[in-house]
Scaffold this active site. Structure first.
Site, PDB file in Angstrom:
ATOM      1  N   PHE A  91      69.761  42.159  87.156  1.00  0.00           N
ATOM      2  CA  PHE A  91      70.403  43.641  87.433  1.00  0.00           C
ATOM      3  C   PHE A  91      70.118  43.931  88.744  1.00  0.00           C
ATOM      4  CE2 PHE A  91      70.514  48.111  86.924  1.00  0.00           C
ATOM      5  CZ  PHE A  91      71.842  48.031  86.393  1.00  0.00           C
TER       6      PHE A  91
ATOM      7  N   ASP B  85      61.552  41.738  82.029  1.00  0.00           N
ATOM      8  CA  ASP B  85      62.367  42.739  81.991  1.00  0.00           C
ATOM      9  C   ASP B  85      63.047  42.499  80.482  1.00  0.00           C
ATOM     10  OD1 ASP B  85      64.545  44.617  81.590  1.00  0.00           O
ATOM     11  OD2 ASP B  85      64.730  44.753  83.766  1.00  0.00           O
TER      12      ASP B  85
ATOM     13  N   TYR C 252      67.073  53.129  75.778  1.00  0.00           N
ATOM     14  CA  TYR C 252      68.334  54.075  75.698  1.00  0.00           C
ATOM     15  C   TYR C 252      69.449  52.940  75.161  1.00  0.00           C
ATOM     16  CZ  TYR C 252      68.766  52.882  80.571  1.00  0.00           C
ATOM     17  OH  TYR C 252      68.864  52.255  81.766  1.00  0.00           O
ATOM     18  N   LYS C 253      69.095  51.692  75.053  1.00  0.00           N
ATOM     19  CA  LYS C 253      70.088  50.731  74.520  1.00  0.00           C
ATOM     20  C   LYS C 253      69.927  50.594  73.077  1.00  0.00           C
ATOM     21  CE  LYS C 253      70.211  48.643  79.051  1.00  0.00           C
ATOM     22  NZ  LYS C 253      71.289  49.205  79.496  1.00  0.00           N
TER      23      LYS C 253
ATOM     24  N   ARG D 169      82.287  43.179  78.054  1.00  0.00           N
ATOM     25  CA  ARG D 169      81.086  43.009  77.434  1.00  0.00           C
ATOM     26  C   ARG D 169      81.155  43.731  76.073  1.00  0.00           C
ATOM     27  NH1 ARG D 169      75.687  44.575  79.984  1.00  0.00           N
ATOM     28  NH2 ARG D 169      76.635  46.566  79.654  1.00  0.00           N
TER      29      ARG D 169
END
Length: 414
Positions: A141, A210, A235-236, A384
């Site tokens: 990312f 990560d 938050y995922k 996605r």
């Protein structure tokens, strides 16, 4: 990365009915099916939990208590009486079992980016002199790469971009730190955390992982596999809410040597002493910096209640079954040649999302969302679909594939 192109034409009514019936049977046998009732969902299909998890329905009432009673009535007393001061470590201990860590090694606070910076700089300092390379996942990312580059400038190291599979061959006596993602955010590819961590250690370097796209979706095994440092968002798959605080894992064996580049009064051994000289606290508290975001942090703590009694192995089993079934439905429904799966077929290499390459991806995703199937887009051409096992079911997977096929059929040749 191998890619598999779908070959079947649009499915017959018989095939559609058979897949729908299978979905209903799979949902009826799902041991996690009752978790869906804990979330605030509409009648659509939400497959974007790999970007923002759904709201656990009980959270608003808990947050209201934080606002009206803890802040509104107790005010400053809540730092002690409501446990605000101990929240970063307390909530870290609740996340710990979800990533395979013993208590006392995770502190919650700040953003993922800030924690990546802390971890990479501290790892470089742990690695010591004579090592000046920071190996970074070349497909990471973007922010991880930006942060690692800044850390390298600060510490006098140089960045070495490398594909995760090539890390063992790239490791040498100058390697200090290796920063990797357990799951690739574009493709959903799951990288070999145990094997790569072992290779990093064999070279005398420090491993930083990560976990943003793996925590809450699959077993991580931080302690079991000897990971040094790790970071992740909440938050995922952990459903902590937009911008909810991230977390930092510091293995117990490294805590005494963890030298944060962001020392703050919250991580001081005597935070209220207000002395001009910094003395770090013991344990995971060394990862703290300034005053924590209490409202967001306690929102996360409430959201984690949805995980009570859930085994991560059961989540992983459902995740693989869901993504298998979705790929099967896509192959059965989608017009030939319209999409290509870039998500590995092998379970050992798959996270909890399916990424499909599609020439007109932006238009297709917009139409999907208009029809109640919410995924997301990674430009230029990747659709996605994130599968969050606590609230996504097999009927959702079948419906999403069917609507995708309808959209693609309508846009053929457009």
């Amino acid at each position: 990365m191998s890619e598999t192109t779908t070959t079947n034409t649009t499915a017959s009514a018989t095939t559609t009915e058979a897949l729908r019936e299978r979905a209903l049977k799979l949902d009826a046998a799902d041991p996690l099916a009752d978790r869906r009732e804990l979330f605030a969902l509409d009648d659509g299909v939400y497959l974007d939990g790999n970007s923002l998890g759904a709201l656990p329905a009980h959270v608003p009432a808990r947050v209201q208590d934080v606002l009206t009673r803890q802040w509104g009535e107790l005010r400053i007393r809540s730092w002690e009486e409501s446990g605000w001061w101990t929240a970063p470590e307390r909530i870290g201990d609740r996340i710990a079992p979800l990533v395979g860590a013993a208590a006392g090694q995770i502190v919650v606070g700040d953003s993922t980016s800030v924690n990546v910076f802390k971890a990479v700089v501290a790892a470089a300092r742990i690695a010591g002199e004579g090592r000046d390379e920071i190996l970074v996942d070349a497909t990471t990312f973007p922010t991880d790469g930006y942060i690692a580059a800044s850390a390298a400038r600060l510490t006098g190291h140089r960045i070495v971009p490398v594909a995760p599979a090539d890390v063992p061959a790239a490791l040498g006596p100058r390697a200090a730190v290796v920063l990797l993602n357990q799951v690739d955010y574009r493709s959903g590819r799951l990288h070999d955390l145990p094997g790569l961590t072992a290779a990093v250690h064999a070279a005398g370097a420090v491993a930083v992982w990560d976990l943003c796209h793996s925590a809450g979706a699959l077993p991580v095994g931080l302690d079991e596999h000897g990971v040094d440092l790790a970071v992740g968002c909440t938050y995922k798959y952990l459903n902590g809410g937009p911008g909810s605080p991230a977390y930092l894992y510091v293995a117990e064996r490294h805590q005494a040597a963890f030298d944060s580049p962001l020392p703050g009064w919250n991580s001081h051994a005597d935070p209220f002493g207000m002395t001009p000289d910094y003395a770090p606290a013991d344990g995971s508290a060394r990862g703290r910096v300034g005053t924590p975001d209490i409202v967001s942090m306690l929102t996360l703590e409430a959201a984690l209640d949805a995980w009570d009694g859930v085994e991560v192995d059961a989540v992983r089993a459902k995740s693989l079954a869901l993504t298998d079934f979705f790929l099967e439905c896509v192959e059965a429904y989608v017009p030939a040649g319209r999409v290509t799966s870039v998500t590995p077929a092998a379970h050992a290499e798959r996270g909890s999302q399916v990424a499909l390459r599609c020439d007109d991806a932006e238009s297709v995703m917009r139409r999907l969302i208009e029809r109640g199937v919410v995924g997301d887009l990674r430009r230029p051409d990747v659709l996605r679909f994130g599968f969050t096992p606590l609230y996504v079911g097999f009927a959702d997977a079948e419906r999403a594939a069917r609507v995708l096929a309808e959209v693609l059929a309508e846009t053929a040749g457009a």
